[in-house]
Design an enzyme around this catalytic site. Structure first.
Site, PDB file in Angstrom:
ATOM      1  N   TYR A 105      16.053 -14.502  42.085  1.00 33.99           N
ATOM      2  CA  TYR A 105      14.979 -14.449  43.079  1.00 33.99           C
ATOM      3  C   TYR A 105      14.718 -12.986  43.397  1.00 33.99           C
ATOM      4  O   TYR A 105      15.361 -12.095  42.830  1.00 33.99           O
ATOM      5  CB  TYR A 105      15.334 -15.251  44.345  1.00 33.99           C
ATOM      6  CG  TYR A 105      16.662 -14.905  44.985  1.00 33.99           C
ATOM      7  CD1 TYR A 105      16.797 -13.803  45.828  1.00 33.99           C
ATOM      8  CD2 TYR A 105      17.783 -15.712  44.783  1.00 33.99           C
ATOM      9  CE1 TYR A 105      18.009 -13.494  46.425  1.00 33.99           C
ATOM     10  CE2 TYR A 105      18.995 -15.413  45.376  1.00 33.99           C
ATOM     11  CZ  TYR A 105      19.105 -14.299  46.200  1.00 33.99           C
ATOM     12  OH  TYR A 105      20.299 -13.991  46.792  1.00 33.99           O
ATOM     13  N   HIS A 109      21.553  -0.995  51.135  1.00 33.74           N
ATOM     14  CA  HIS A 109      20.140  -1.202  51.490  1.00 33.74           C
ATOM     15  C   HIS A 109      19.330   0.076  51.265  1.00 33.74           C
ATOM     16  O   HIS A 109      18.563   0.515  52.135  1.00 33.74           O
ATOM     17  CB  HIS A 109      20.010  -1.705  52.925  1.00 33.74           C
ATOM     18  CG  HIS A 109      20.708  -3.004  53.166  1.00 33.74           C
ATOM     19  ND1 HIS A 109      20.386  -4.163  52.494  1.00 33.74           N
ATOM     20  CD2 HIS A 109      21.746  -3.330  53.978  1.00 33.74           C
ATOM     21  CE1 HIS A 109      21.172  -5.142  52.889  1.00 33.74           C
ATOM     22  NE2 HIS A 109      22.011  -4.671  53.777  1.00 33.74           N
ATOM     23  N   LYS A 160      -5.411 -13.773  14.854  1.00 34.55           N
ATOM     24  CA  LYS A 160      -6.501 -14.697  15.178  1.00 34.55           C
ATOM     25  C   LYS A 160      -6.373 -15.986  14.375  1.00 34.55           C
ATOM     26  O   LYS A 160      -6.624 -17.085  14.884  1.00 34.55           O
ATOM     27  CB  LYS A 160      -7.846 -14.028  14.897  1.00 34.55           C
ATOM     28  CG  LYS A 160      -9.041 -14.937  15.164  1.00 34.55           C
ATOM     29  CD  LYS A 160     -10.362 -14.201  15.016  1.00 34.55           C
ATOM     30  CE  LYS A 160     -11.535 -15.138  15.307  1.00 34.55           C
ATOM     31  NZ  LYS A 160     -12.831 -14.431  15.280  1.00 34.55           N
ATOM     32  N   THR A 186       0.828  -1.196   0.000  1.00 33.39           N
ATOM     33  CA  THR A 186       0.000   0.000   0.000  1.00 33.39           C
ATOM     34  C   THR A 186       0.866   1.251   0.000  1.00 33.39           C
ATOM     35  O   THR A 186       1.986   1.240   0.510  1.00 33.39           O
ATOM     36  CB  THR A 186      -0.891   0.058   1.256  1.00 33.39           C
ATOM     37  OG1 THR A 186      -0.048   0.163   2.415  1.00 33.39           O
ATOM     38  CG2 THR A 186      -1.766  -1.174   1.380  1.00 33.39           C
ATOM     39  N   GLY A 187       0.338   2.338  -0.559  1.00 28.81           N
ATOM     40  CA  GLY A 187       0.877   3.684  -0.429  1.00 28.81           C
ATOM     41  C   GLY A 187       2.381   3.795  -0.467  1.00 28.81           C
ATOM     42  O   GLY A 187       3.068   3.372  -1.404  1.00 28.81           O
ATOM     43  N   GLY A 188       2.925   4.428   0.611  1.00 26.11           N
ATOM     44  CA  GLY A 188       4.348   4.703   0.678  1.00 26.11           C
ATOM     45  C   GLY A 188       5.197   3.458   0.742  1.00 26.11           C
ATOM     46  O   GLY A 188       6.348   3.451   0.277  1.00 26.11           O
ATOM     47  N   THR A 189       4.654   2.376   1.313  1.00 23.59           N
ATOM     48  CA  THR A 189       5.412   1.123   1.374  1.00 23.59           C
ATOM     49  C   THR A 189       5.630   0.571  -0.027  1.00 23.59           C
ATOM     50  O   THR A 189       6.745   0.168  -0.391  1.00 23.59           O
ATOM     51  CB  THR A 189       4.675   0.094   2.242  1.00 23.59           C
ATOM     52  OG1 THR A 189       4.397   0.652   3.517  1.00 23.59           O
ATOM     53  CG2 THR A 189       5.498  -1.173   2.399  1.00 23.59           C
ATOM     54  N   PHE A 245      10.160  18.362  59.591  1.00 19.58           N
ATOM     55  CA  PHE A 245      10.331  19.290  60.715  1.00 19.58           C
ATOM     56  C   PHE A 245      10.657  18.560  62.016  1.00 19.58           C
ATOM     57  O   PHE A 245      10.461  17.356  62.142  1.00 19.58           O
ATOM     58  CB  PHE A 245       9.107  20.190  60.889  1.00 19.58           C
ATOM     59  CG  PHE A 245       7.817  19.480  61.242  1.00 19.58           C
ATOM     60  CD1 PHE A 245       7.660  18.769  62.435  1.00 19.58           C
ATOM     61  CD2 PHE A 245       6.720  19.561  60.398  1.00 19.58           C
ATOM     62  CE1 PHE A 245       6.475  18.150  62.776  1.00 19.58           C
ATOM     63  CE2 PHE A 245       5.517  18.941  60.726  1.00 19.58           C
ATOM     64  CZ  PHE A 245       5.396  18.240  61.923  1.00 19.58           C
ATOM     65  N   ARG A 300      12.716  11.382  65.307  1.00 20.50           N
ATOM     66  CA  ARG A 300      13.735  12.243  64.719  1.00 20.50           C
ATOM     67  C   ARG A 300      14.930  12.409  65.652  1.00 20.50           C
ATOM     68  O   ARG A 300      16.075  12.503  65.202  1.00 20.50           O
ATOM     69  CB  ARG A 300      13.114  13.590  64.366  1.00 20.50           C
ATOM     70  CG  ARG A 300      13.963  14.442  63.445  1.00 20.50           C
ATOM     71  CD  ARG A 300      13.106  15.368  62.631  1.00 20.50           C
ATOM     72  NE  ARG A 300      12.185  14.616  61.803  1.00 20.50           N
ATOM     73  CZ  ARG A 300      12.468  14.073  60.623  1.00 20.50           C
ATOM     74  NH1 ARG A 300      13.676  14.221  60.120  1.00 20.50           N
ATOM     75  NH2 ARG A 300      11.572  13.405  59.943  1.00 20.50           N
TER      76      ARG A 300
END
Length: 521
Positions: free
Chosen positions: A229, A287, A141, A37-40, A470, A445
């Protein structure tokens, strides 16, 4: 087992024309009739490959600006009919429908179009492929009888198998291609749906709307690595890629043992921290927490300064840097047992030096912009913007009587960048361009402040401290002052901010508020 049926007729209609001419020539050499098709079709003819137009097959011209080319019974009938079904064979014979044994199709570049700045709605709509997905699904399919090829990366292996099998493909190959085809159309439809959800009906104006979370999240990732694992030996794991070619999931491993789940998690943490800096920097991760981070005039200097913070924890660590590894840096890193080094590149001298460490993984990473961060919850997913907000000068507010000195300010801003990458609650002690003590992942903290000081191998006197959130009470400030730090950077926002500031003033500390919090859970 009977030999695979010979492929006699193929339709070729592609947007990505990579490798197509060579593949088409191989098909023609094996006696396959080509329809296009087309451009291809134009590309193939211009390259000297014999090809028939789709209109020669259908007896109907391409029309509506190319919207209608392959949507025709002589196309889909030729693809969909079961060769082992007598009623199907009778029907196609009655209507003069020729069998089509291979469909080579890839789709309009919708995602590329959608990503263009200022793309218009009409251009977006015209780049929704209709005939391509229809042909792909029809061929997939009916994979028992039809081969569907959706990726140029498959051309070489298909041509090789055709040559070995006298022009046929095995059922296993056709099934693999069908599976890939359905995944291709699923990802394509997902991209269209996700993009069009951002287009309001009142204006039909395409907007990136990066700040808006879509009503439906659709992901397509392909597996790149089966891991030995997961986080622990009793857990299975794999790594998946978004196909972008950038980021940790698409990194290139140059040498060493296969990466483990924990290696990759730490590699990401090391890489993220290194990307915070413009100057040469080295982050050593254990870690997921930095056990040492430093800048330097060279990577070698940055590495040596980072290692000084906690050389015991650095053993078996993961390194992230923001410059290609050179011979000098490789010479220093070679002295310590490391699991992974993540860098934008490795020069030849560095690779020659590190090759003797056969188990050491060297990983080249291309930077990636992270838009969102995700966390699993039972029955769903939490999504948030990635924490990539840079600190601006306007964010900084001196709240103590004594402002920080220029040297303290440089150290505070360095510590702030590192603290963002430490698990909450987090306190980082630092000098200008070097971490000195890291208190990570504590339930209070004040304990983070104590542990950060306890971990220090270098003198704490004259350091500064960064806090990811804070201070709820003055006790954290008091611990930091007791350790020898002279200034603190923190978001502010506590009900007890006045008490915290008063404690800093009483102890002679300078304090900056940023107004920005960096919790990391």
């Amino acid at each position: 087992m009977p030999a695979p049926a010979k492929i006699q007729r193929a339709i070729l209609s592609v947007t990505d024309k990579t490798g197509l001419v060579d593949f088409a020539r191989k098909l023609t050499a094996m006696g396959v009739e080509l329809i296009s098709t087309g451009g291809t079709a134009k590309l193939l003819r211009d390259s000297g490959v014999a090809v028939k137009d789709i209109s020669d097959l259908t007896g109907f011209p391409e029309m509506l600006d190319g919207r209608v080319k392959t949507l025709h019974p002589k196309v889909h009938g030729g693809v969909l009919y079961r060769r082992d079904n007598p009623a199907h064979r009778s029907a196609v014979a009655e209507h003069g429908i020729a069998p089509i044994d291979m469909v080579v199709v890839n789709l309009y570049a919708f995602e590329k179009t959608a990503a263009k700045p200022g793309v218009g709605f009409e251009e977006l709509i015209e780049n929704i492929d209709i005939g391509g997905p229809s042909m792909i699904r029809s061929a997939a399919k009916n994979f028992h009888d039809v081969a569907v090829v959706t990726s140029p990366s498959d051309y070489a292996s298909i041509a090789d198998e055709l040559a070995r099998s006298e022009g046929g493909l095995s059922l296993a190959t056709k099934w693999r291609l069908a599976q890939k085809a359905f995944a291709t159309t699923a990802a394509y439809d997902s991209a269209i749906a996700s993009t069009l959800e951002r287009v309001p009906a009142d204006s039909f104006q395409v907007s990136a709307q990066a700040e808006v979370f879509p009503p439906t999240l659709r992901f397509t990732f392909h597996k790149t690595l089966d891991l030995r694992y997961g986080e622990n030996p009793h857990q299975k794991a794999a790594m998946y890629s978004d196909g972008s070619g950038v980021g940790v999931a698409n990194a290139r491993q140059l040498q060493g043992k296969e990466l483990s789940y924990n290696n990759i998690v730490d590699l990401q943490a090391a890489w993220d921290l290194a990307q915070e800096f413009d100057e040469p920097v080295c982050a050593i991760i254990k870690h997921t927490n930095p056990c040492g981070t430093a800048t330097g005039k060279t990577l070698a200097e940055a590495y040596k300064r980072a290692l000084e913070c906690d050389p015991v924890s650095a053993f078996g660590g993961v390194i992230g840097v923001n410059r290609p590894i050179d011979a000098e840096a490789a010479e220093e890193m070679h002295k310590l047992f490391l699991e992974v080094i993540a860098a934008p590149g490795f020069d030849e001298a560095a690779k020659a030096k590190l090759v003797s460490k056969k188990n050491l993984r060297l990983v080249e990473v291309i930077p990636a912009n992270q838009k969102w961060a995700f966390k699993n919850v039972s029955g769903g997913l939490l999504v948030q913007d990635a924490d990539v907000r840079p600190l601006q000068d306007a964010d900084l507010k001196v709240v103590t009587r004594r402002p920080p000195t220029p040297e303290e300010t440089r150290a505070l801003l360095f510590g702030w960048k590192v603290c963002k990458h430490v698990k909450s609650n987090a306190i980082v002690y630092a000098r200008d361009g070097q971490t000195v003590g890291v208190g990570a992942g504590q339930m209070s903290r004040v304990d983070a402040a104590k542990i950060g000081a306890m971990k220090a191998q270098l003198p704490l006197k004259g350091t500064v401290a960064a806090s990811d959130a804070f201070f709820p009470f003055p006790d954290g400030v008091e611990e930091i002052a007791k350790a020898g730090a002279t200034a603190i950077i923190q978001p502010g926002g506590s009900q007890r901010d006045p008490e915290v500031i008063e404690a800093a003033d009483r102890l002679g500390l300078a304090m900056l508020f940023t107004g920005v919090r960096h919790f990391r859970h």
